[in-house]
Each structure stands twice: as C-alpha cells, then as structure tokens.
Design an enzyme around this catalytic site. Structure first.
Site, PDB file in Angstrom:
ATOM      1  N   ASP A 115     -21.402 162.487  31.560  1.00 31.40           N
ATOM      2  CA  ASP A 115     -22.529 163.361  31.211  1.00 31.40           C
ATOM      3  C   ASP A 115     -22.065 164.706  30.650  1.00 31.40           C
ATOM      4  O   ASP A 115     -20.927 165.116  30.823  1.00 31.40           O
ATOM      5  CB  ASP A 115     -23.435 163.587  32.432  1.00 31.40           C
ATOM      6  CG  ASP A 115     -22.690 164.172  33.620  1.00 31.40           C
ATOM      7  OD1 ASP A 115     -21.486 163.872  33.792  1.00 31.40           O
ATOM      8  OD2 ASP A 115     -23.302 164.934  34.391  1.00 31.40           O
ATOM      9  N   GLU A 160     -22.631 163.547  36.711  1.00 29.14           N
ATOM     10  CA  GLU A 160     -21.769 164.212  37.701  1.00 29.14           C
ATOM     11  C   GLU A 160     -22.174 165.670  37.860  1.00 29.14           C
ATOM     12  O   GLU A 160     -21.997 166.268  38.908  1.00 29.14           O
ATOM     13  CB  GLU A 160     -20.294 164.115  37.272  1.00 29.14           C
ATOM     14  CG  GLU A 160     -19.299 164.566  38.338  1.00 29.14           C
ATOM     15  CD  GLU A 160     -19.196 166.077  38.491  1.00 29.14           C
ATOM     16  OE1 GLU A 160     -19.092 166.561  39.631  1.00 29.14           O
ATOM     17  OE2 GLU A 160     -19.250 166.789  37.464  1.00 29.14           O
ATOM     18  N   GLU A 161     -22.738 166.235  36.779  1.00 28.04           N
ATOM     19  CA  GLU A 161     -22.956 167.687  36.748  1.00 28.04           C
ATOM     20  C   GLU A 161     -24.179 168.140  37.519  1.00 28.04           C
ATOM     21  O   GLU A 161     -24.389 169.334  37.673  1.00 28.04           O
ATOM     22  CB  GLU A 161     -23.101 168.160  35.287  1.00 28.04           C
ATOM     23  CG  GLU A 161     -21.872 167.948  34.421  1.00 28.04           C
ATOM     24  CD  GLU A 161     -20.757 168.941  34.713  1.00 28.04           C
ATOM     25  OE1 GLU A 161     -20.921 169.768  35.628  1.00 28.04           O
ATOM     26  OE2 GLU A 161     -19.738 168.871  34.021  1.00 28.04           O
ATOM     27  N   HIS A 185     -17.128 174.709  31.170  1.00 21.28           N
ATOM     28  CA  HIS A 185     -18.516 175.169  31.077  1.00 21.28           C
ATOM     29  C   HIS A 185     -18.681 176.385  30.162  1.00 21.28           C
ATOM     30  O   HIS A 185     -19.718 177.031  30.166  1.00 21.28           O
ATOM     31  CB  HIS A 185     -19.137 175.452  32.466  1.00 21.28           C
ATOM     32  CG  HIS A 185     -19.194 174.245  33.352  1.00 21.28           C
ATOM     33  ND1 HIS A 185     -20.110 174.110  34.395  1.00 21.28           N
ATOM     34  CD2 HIS A 185     -18.476 173.101  33.371  1.00 21.28           C
ATOM     35  CE1 HIS A 185     -19.913 172.946  34.995  1.00 21.28           C
ATOM     36  NE2 HIS A 185     -18.915 172.313  34.397  1.00 21.28           N
TER      37      HIS A 185
END
Ligand code: NI
Length: 391
Positions: free
Chosen positions: A82, A140-141, A365
């Site tokens: 993702d 996962e995020e 990020h």
C-alpha cells in the site's frame, strides 16, 4: 552454496524486470484498504510463474504457494503493497501519476523484491525442500492493518517460519540492518474531546474555556514520559493535533486533541493509557470541563525471535560481509508485521536504500522520499538465502 549463487545470478538477470514492476507500482500507487489494481498485478505475475495464487485474502491480500520437490519446512515471506496520502514531489520519470498518493515508504520496492524472489524460486522449485508461501499484504500503513485480517483468513496456516524486510532510507545502500529482540514499538492513537462552555471573550468567568483546559492538559500529558515512566524504559506521548476556537473574541466551548503513544513494553503501554485517562479526568475536573477519551490500540511491539534473527544475521553476513551488517537502534515506528511474529517464529530486518548520489536522502513518508532500487536485489537475495538455508 553454488546453488544459491546461481539463484542470485538469476535474480540479477531479472533486475530490469523488477525495476519495471516497481516503477509501475510507483506511478500508480493505491491507498490502504483501497488497493484494487496492485493485487491484480501481483496475482497475474505469480500466475505466470506457475505459482498457486489465492486472492482476496483477508480482504485484498494475495498469497502464492510454491511446493518444492522435496519435503521440508513451510517458510513464509511477506511484502506489503500500500501507499500513503502524500503528494509526490520528486522529479523523476516514474513519479506518481495519482495526485496526493505516493509510495513514500518503499512498499513498492518490497513487492517487486518478493516477486523477483518468487520468480527465481519457481525456476528452481525442483531444488526446494518444503514450501514457500508468498504473502503480499495490503494496508500496512493504516490501523488496524491488513496483517491481522490475512492471518484470520489463514495465510499462516501450517507456516513454520516467516520473514519480512523493510527497505530503510536511513541506512546506506548495500547494508543490512539486524535488530535482535524488540525492534519496533507498539503504536496507539488517542483523541480527547474537551467539553466546556463557550461564551463572550470579555466574560471568561461565566464560561468554561475548553481551549485553556486543553493547553493545561497538553502540558500535563508531557509529564507522563518524563515523570511516570521508568527512565530505563521507552515511551513517547506525542500530541499532534489541537483544534479549538473559531473567533478571536469568543471563548471556545470545545477542543479536540489528538495524539499517538509508542511503547516497547505491554505494562508501560497499559500504564501510559491509564495515566492519559486519569490526567484528562483530573485536569478537566479542576476547571469544570468534561471529557471523552477515545484510546485505540494499534500494532503491538514487533519482537524478533532469537533463532530466526540469528539466521537473518548469518545470511546477511554471507551476502554483504560482516562490515556491512549494521545493528541499528530499535525504532519507535510501528509495523504490523508484529502480528505474524506473535503467531509463528520469524524475523524482520532492514535493507539499506539510502544513496546521496541519486538524491535518496529523504526520510520515509517525505514527499521526496526515494531509495536506491538496487536494494531490491539485496532483499530478493536475502529471501532466497533464507528459504535455501532452513534451520
Ligand atoms: Ni513501511
């Protein structure tokens, strides 16, 4: 070892294909719990390799199973796929084509690496003892994450060991990071709503100023780590949002504070949650406000198992040499690979992707995040060597 060397060479021959696959994912990233095309692309690739595929696992996950020619262990390898709600600000031709969405954590790298390993393993299936399970995980995020759903849907059934890797921009390309024991923190989220009584800015005595109460509370919360947690333990309490007030001359009737808690120990985690609740109650009582605390548990602590992490270390030393196997500090970040490690023995490791020469210097990020793609070869080779060296 000749066999493994041959397999690694085959992986290198497939490198251009891995780069193509990764860049395609990078250009068309999909957010957590909204992945549609990515799992399709993965399933198609695995099917072309003649690997048995199950799709829709736990929602959007893809699981491939490769049976070797000889009996042996069932080893699972996991990659997540993702992306994040971040605008890509890199200037490269494979820059994200989806506004506001970006692979800013390297999950595209993980997926392409695992597909590369799957391709080579499928070519050498007659040499494999046991079975290899390829777990491609969605979301996962975003808590609650995809792992827990895929486990509930049986992705770990019969699995003896599991391994996962994260490309790490903070480590130079060519290195591998190994952290025995507790490697990543448990991460929780809280939201506190303070209910006061709004009113005229000139008449504070007939109001309950939620903004002021919120300020007192934010300050008090900072004393949890500094005054209540054992200094030899680790904890973070971060307040990331504070919303209150609409006009300069009006006293705010409510305020909302949001934050995250990171811990490495279940007792500390419980104690921090209890302190947040107690402090909120106490501070609000003093000033006559009321509060609602919503505390949501995220991923648990990621704890590597002793034997599997030793195996990772041995494979890493053989692959890149002792001096390039680094021992980074545990991270206060979180990762839902932790759930797999609560079910079966296994380990999670880091593969360096930082490279100043190509501008891969930004943290995960970040809108300009990128890594050296050759990290895919290191991840892929580590996977090959973990499968071909059963304990
Ligand atoms: Ni990540």
């Amino acid at each position: 070892m000749d066999l493994l060397r041959n397999m690694c060479e085959r992986l290198e021959q497939r490198y251009p294909e891995l780069v193509r696959f990764r860049r395609d994912l990078h250009m068309y990233p999909e957010l957590s719990f909204r992945e549609v095309e990515t799992p399709k692309k993965i399933a198609e690739y695995l099917t072309r390799l003649g690997i048995g595929v199950r799709t829709g696992v736990g929602g959007r996950g893809v699981v491939g199973t490769l049976k070797g020619a000889k009996p042996g262990k069932r080893i699972a390898l996991r990659a997540d796929f993702d992306a994040l709600p971040i605008q890509d600000e890199k200037e490269v031709e494979y820059k994200s084509r989806v506004p506001g969405v970006m692979h800013a954590c390297g999950h595209d790298i993980h997926t392409a690496s695992l597909l590369g390993a799957a391709a080579v393993l499928s070519e050498f299936r007659h040499e494999i003892a046991g079975e290899v399970v390829f777990i491609f995980q969605f979301a996962e995020e975003e808590v609650p994450g995809g792992a827990i759903h895929m486990i509930e849907d049986g992705c770990l059934d019969g699995v003896d060991e599991i391994y996962g890797a994260h490309v790490w921009a903070h480590l130079p390309v060519g290195t591998i990071g190994v952290i025995p024991g507790r490697a990543m923190a448990a991460g929780d989220r809280f939201e506190i709503e303070i209910i006061g009584r709004g009113g005229h800015g000139a008449k504070p005595h007939v109001t309950v100023d939620a903004l002021f109460v919120g300020c007192q509370l934010v300050n008090s919360l900072q004393s949890i780590v500094s005054r209540q947690v054992d200094p030899l333990q680790s904890a973070v309490v971060t307040v990331g949002t504070f919303h209150a007030g609409k006009a300069y001359n009006v006293i705010a009737g409510d305020a909302v504070i949001g934050g995250t808690v990171r811990t490495f120990d279940e007792d500390v985690r419980n104690a921090v949650e209890a302190s947040i609740r107690k402090m909120t109650d106490a501070v609000c009582t003093i000033y006559g406000a009321q509060a609602v605390v919503r505390y949501e548990r995220g991923y648990p602590v990621l704890e590597n198992h002793p034997e599997p992490i030793r195996k990772v270390e041995q494979c890493a030393v053989r692959l890149v040499g002792e001096e390039k196997v680094l021992r980074p500090q545990p991270s206060m970040g979180m990762e839902d690979f932790a759930y797999y490690l609560r079910k079966v023995p296994g380990a999670f490791f880091y593969v360096g992707g930082g490279n100043e020469q190509i501008g891969a210097v930004y943290p995960h990020h970040h809108p300009k995040f990128d890594v050296d793609e050759s990290a895919m070869l290191t991840i892929g080779k580590m996977f090959l060597s973990l499968v071909m060296n059963p304990q």
